[in-house]
Design a protein around this motif. Structure first.
Motif, mmCIF file in Angstrom:
data_model
loop_
_atom_site.group_PDB
_atom_site.id
_atom_site.type_symbol
_atom_site.label_atom_id
_atom_site.label_comp_id
_atom_site.label_asym_id
_atom_site.label_seq_id
_atom_site.Cartn_x
_atom_site.Cartn_y
_atom_site.Cartn_z
ATOM 1 N N PRO A 6 0.689 -1.288 -0.080
ATOM 2 C CA PRO A 6 0.064 -0.108 0.249
ATOM 3 C C PRO A 6 0.710 1.405 0.016
ATOM 4 O O PRO A 6 1.604 1.557 0.865
ATOM 5 C CB PRO A 6 -0.802 -0.155 1.197
ATOM 6 N N GLU A 7 0.817 2.046 -1.084
ATOM 7 C CA GLU A 7 1.466 3.289 -1.178
ATOM 8 C C GLU A 7 1.492 4.222 -0.156
ATOM 9 O O GLU A 7 0.086 4.319 0.262
ATOM 10 C CB GLU A 7 1.334 3.949 -2.659
ATOM 11 N N ASP A 8 2.520 4.667 0.246
ATOM 12 C CA ASP A 8 2.109 5.717 1.467
ATOM 13 C C ASP A 8 1.733 5.289 2.730
ATOM 14 O O ASP A 8 0.896 5.965 3.379
ATOM 15 C CB ASP A 8 1.483 7.092 1.049
ATOM 16 N N ALA A 9 1.727 4.125 3.094
ATOM 17 C CA ALA A 9 1.254 3.403 3.998
ATOM 18 C C ALA A 9 1.529 4.007 5.323
ATOM 19 O O ALA A 9 1.026 4.159 6.437
ATOM 20 C CB ALA A 9 1.795 2.046 4.350
ATOM 21 N N LEU A 17 -5.380 1.395 7.302
ATOM 22 C CA LEU A 17 -4.270 0.625 6.740
ATOM 23 C C LEU A 17 -4.715 -0.816 7.175
ATOM 24 O O LEU A 17 -4.539 -1.927 6.268
ATOM 25 C CB LEU A 17 -2.973 1.108 7.317
ATOM 26 N N LEU A 18 -5.088 -1.069 8.527
ATOM 27 C CA LEU A 18 -5.371 -2.291 8.986
ATOM 28 C C LEU A 18 -6.366 -3.095 7.997
ATOM 29 O O LEU A 18 -6.155 -3.988 7.697
ATOM 30 C CB LEU A 18 -5.608 -2.475 10.314
ATOM 31 N N GLN A 19 -7.453 -2.220 7.819
ATOM 32 C CA GLN A 19 -8.595 -2.696 7.105
ATOM 33 C C GLN A 19 -8.129 -3.135 5.562
ATOM 34 O O GLN A 19 -8.496 -4.138 4.988
ATOM 35 C CB GLN A 19 -9.555 -1.694 6.854
ATOM 36 N N ILE A 34 5.373 -2.782 3.532
ATOM 37 C CA ILE A 34 4.901 -1.691 4.243
ATOM 38 C C ILE A 34 6.059 -0.202 3.725
ATOM 39 O O ILE A 34 6.997 -0.302 4.218
ATOM 40 C CB ILE A 34 4.870 -1.624 5.590
ATOM 41 N N PRO A 35 5.401 0.555 2.796
ATOM 42 C CA PRO A 35 6.493 1.339 2.369
ATOM 43 C C PRO A 35 6.298 2.773 3.002
ATOM 44 O O PRO A 35 5.245 3.114 3.322
ATOM 45 C CB PRO A 35 6.120 1.370 0.971
ATOM 46 N N ASP A 36 7.529 3.364 3.213
ATOM 47 C CA ASP A 36 7.562 4.872 3.809
ATOM 48 C C ASP A 36 7.830 5.543 2.419
ATOM 49 O O ASP A 36 8.759 6.110 2.184
ATOM 50 C CB ASP A 36 8.637 4.969 4.814
ATOM 51 N N THR A 37 7.066 5.637 1.644
ATOM 52 C CA THR A 37 7.151 6.178 0.203
ATOM 53 C C THR A 37 8.052 7.518 0.040
ATOM 54 O O THR A 37 8.677 7.779 -0.845
ATOM 55 C CB THR A 37 5.806 6.496 -0.589
ATOM 56 N N VAL A 38 7.632 8.334 0.875
ATOM 57 C CA VAL A 38 8.274 9.807 0.990
ATOM 58 C C VAL A 38 9.372 9.896 2.088
ATOM 59 O O VAL A 38 9.911 11.145 2.443
ATOM 60 C CB VAL A 38 7.054 10.849 0.972
ATOM 61 N N PRO A 385 10.880 1.554 -10.760
ATOM 62 C CA PRO A 385 9.992 1.933 -10.277
ATOM 63 C C PRO A 385 10.079 2.153 -8.655
ATOM 64 O O PRO A 385 10.834 1.389 -8.045
ATOM 65 C CB PRO A 385 8.851 0.975 -10.608
ATOM 66 N N SER A 386 9.341 2.899 -7.964
ATOM 67 C CA SER A 386 9.475 3.024 -6.557
ATOM 68 C C SER A 386 8.129 3.295 -6.049
ATOM 69 O O SER A 386 7.280 3.965 -6.410
ATOM 70 C CB SER A 386 10.489 3.919 -6.172
ATOM 71 N N VAL A 387 7.662 2.499 -4.721
ATOM 72 C CA VAL A 387 6.364 2.777 -4.191
ATOM 73 C C VAL A 387 6.650 3.779 -2.997
ATOM 74 O O VAL A 387 7.827 4.116 -2.699
ATOM 75 C CB VAL A 387 5.982 1.354 -3.658
#
Length: 387
Positions: A6-9, A17-19, A34-38, A385-387
């Protein structure tokens, strides 16, 4: 295998997020990344996220959590380490921390941290750590991004000690200030020294000691380059040998490679470069061009030889070792305007201008081979590509 990311989790409300993650798991996802996109979150926040997910996700099949961190706020390694401590079983990252914007977490830092602090993390990886330096050098060469001297684990200063009290402590007991041994990451501290009088056998043993890739056919030209280097340098370091092997010139389809160059300054402050290329039969071709500086003039002359649509994207100069006798390594990135393909190439020489010419010729050779259909598309780190 299905992985859900999930992007920007890390900026998402925990309950939502849990849902979302539960929905993915119910649909069969077995890997949750779990990505820390930024690169926004902090270790404390990451701990809460992983604790919340690992404690509340329900599944009738095994679910492995992973982590993907960016370094925008300089916390990628801290966030990744925290995620591992709180249940992450997989890590997405890059060698040398390359990646878009400020880059991704450096995998070599994660792997070495797990090894050195296994008592804390209670986790291991199957990464072959003594290939770390060779891998870092290869990625630097292909990505066109030099490794900073102060970079953790693989930087040129990672195992140097300048302070007098530090030097004294290391001499008495290396563990005083050296928590990572050079040997762990592939640096041989007790390696066989090479010099002007070293023979072919000692040179080949050094290549094997450094775990460098070479064939029997490579030995003769590599040894010739080594002897030429030894005539100019009193001390040949492992870094010099790695660079020598990595800096082997790339032969273009016509068989020509860099031979020599001459520069002349004009009264109007323009620089004229005469670049000579030669093939194995001794045939030479020369092209001259002018530019506002030496490098521009050299590149303009090389453009005349190749006569193709190429755009210079980046140009970087790096010293292989310290000191006035250091070899210059030039990294260039070019774009084939016809295909929008990115190519990276390196050049190595004591003369930075000759190294620049070699690098640019090598890069243009890759473009030429692509245009001739002799190689597949080269993907640069900018394309990833990067999430």
């Amino acid at each position: 295998m299905v992985e859900f990311s999930p992007e920007d989790a890390t900026r998402t409300e925990l309950d939502f997020l849990l849902q979302v993650v539960q929905t993915a798991v119910d649909a069969g996802a077995s890997y949750i990344n779990i990505p820390d996109t930024v690169g926004f979150t902090t270790p404390e926040e990451f701990a809460r996220i992983f604790d919340h997910l690992t404690e509340n996700i329900k599944s009738d099949h095994k679910v492995v959590f992973g982590v993907h961190c960016h370094d925008d706020l300089g916390m990628a390694i801290a966030n990744t380490s925290t995620a591992i401590k709180h249940g992450a079983g997989r890590v997405q990252g890059t060698i040398n921390g390359i990646g878009e914007r400020a880059g991704n977490v450096a995998l070599e830092e994660v792997a070495v941290a797990l090894k050195i602090r296994e008592d804390f993390f209670q986790a291991t990886s199957d990464i072959v750590l003594d290939e770390t330096m060779n891998t870092s050098e290869m990625v630097s060469r292909f990505s066109g991004i030099p490794v900073p001297k102060n970079k953790a684990v693989v930087g040129g200063n990672a195992f140097s000690h300048e302070s007098g009290i530090h030097q004294d402590g290391v001499l008495k007991n290396p563990l005083t200030y050296e928590i990572i041994t050079p040997e762990l990451v592939g640096v041989k501290s007790n390696s066989l020294p090479l010099g002007k009088l070293s023979g072919r056998h000692a040179f080949v043993e050094k290549l094997r000691e450094l775990a460098l890739d070479f064939t029997e056919e490579d030995i003769k030209p590599l040894f010739a380059k080594f002897k030429a280097l030894a005539d100019k340098k009193q001390e040949i370091t492992d870094a010099d040998i790695r660079a020598l092997v990595a800096g082997t010139m790339v032969e273009n389809p016509e068989g020509f490679h860099f031979d020599d160059l001459q520069l002349q300054a004009h009264a109007d402050n323009d620089i004229e470069a005469l670049v000579s290329l030669a093939n194995i039969d001794g045939e030479k071709v020369e092209f001259n061009a002018t530019g506002q500086g030496s490098v521009e003039a050299i590149f303009n002359a090389i453009d005349k030889f190749f006569n193709q649509s190429v755009c210079l994207v980046s140009y970087t100069i790096d010293a292989v070792t310290d000191g006035i006798d250091a070899q210059a390594r030039v990294l260039v990135t070019v774009e084939n305007r016809d295909t929008e393909t990115i190519f990276n190439a390196a050049g190595l020489d004591f003369d930075v201008l000759k190294a620049s010419a070699i690098a640019y010729i090598n890069a243009n050779t890759f473009v030429q081979k692509e245009n001739a259909g002799e190689m597949g598309r080269s993907v640069s780190y900018r394309d990833m590509p990067s999430v």
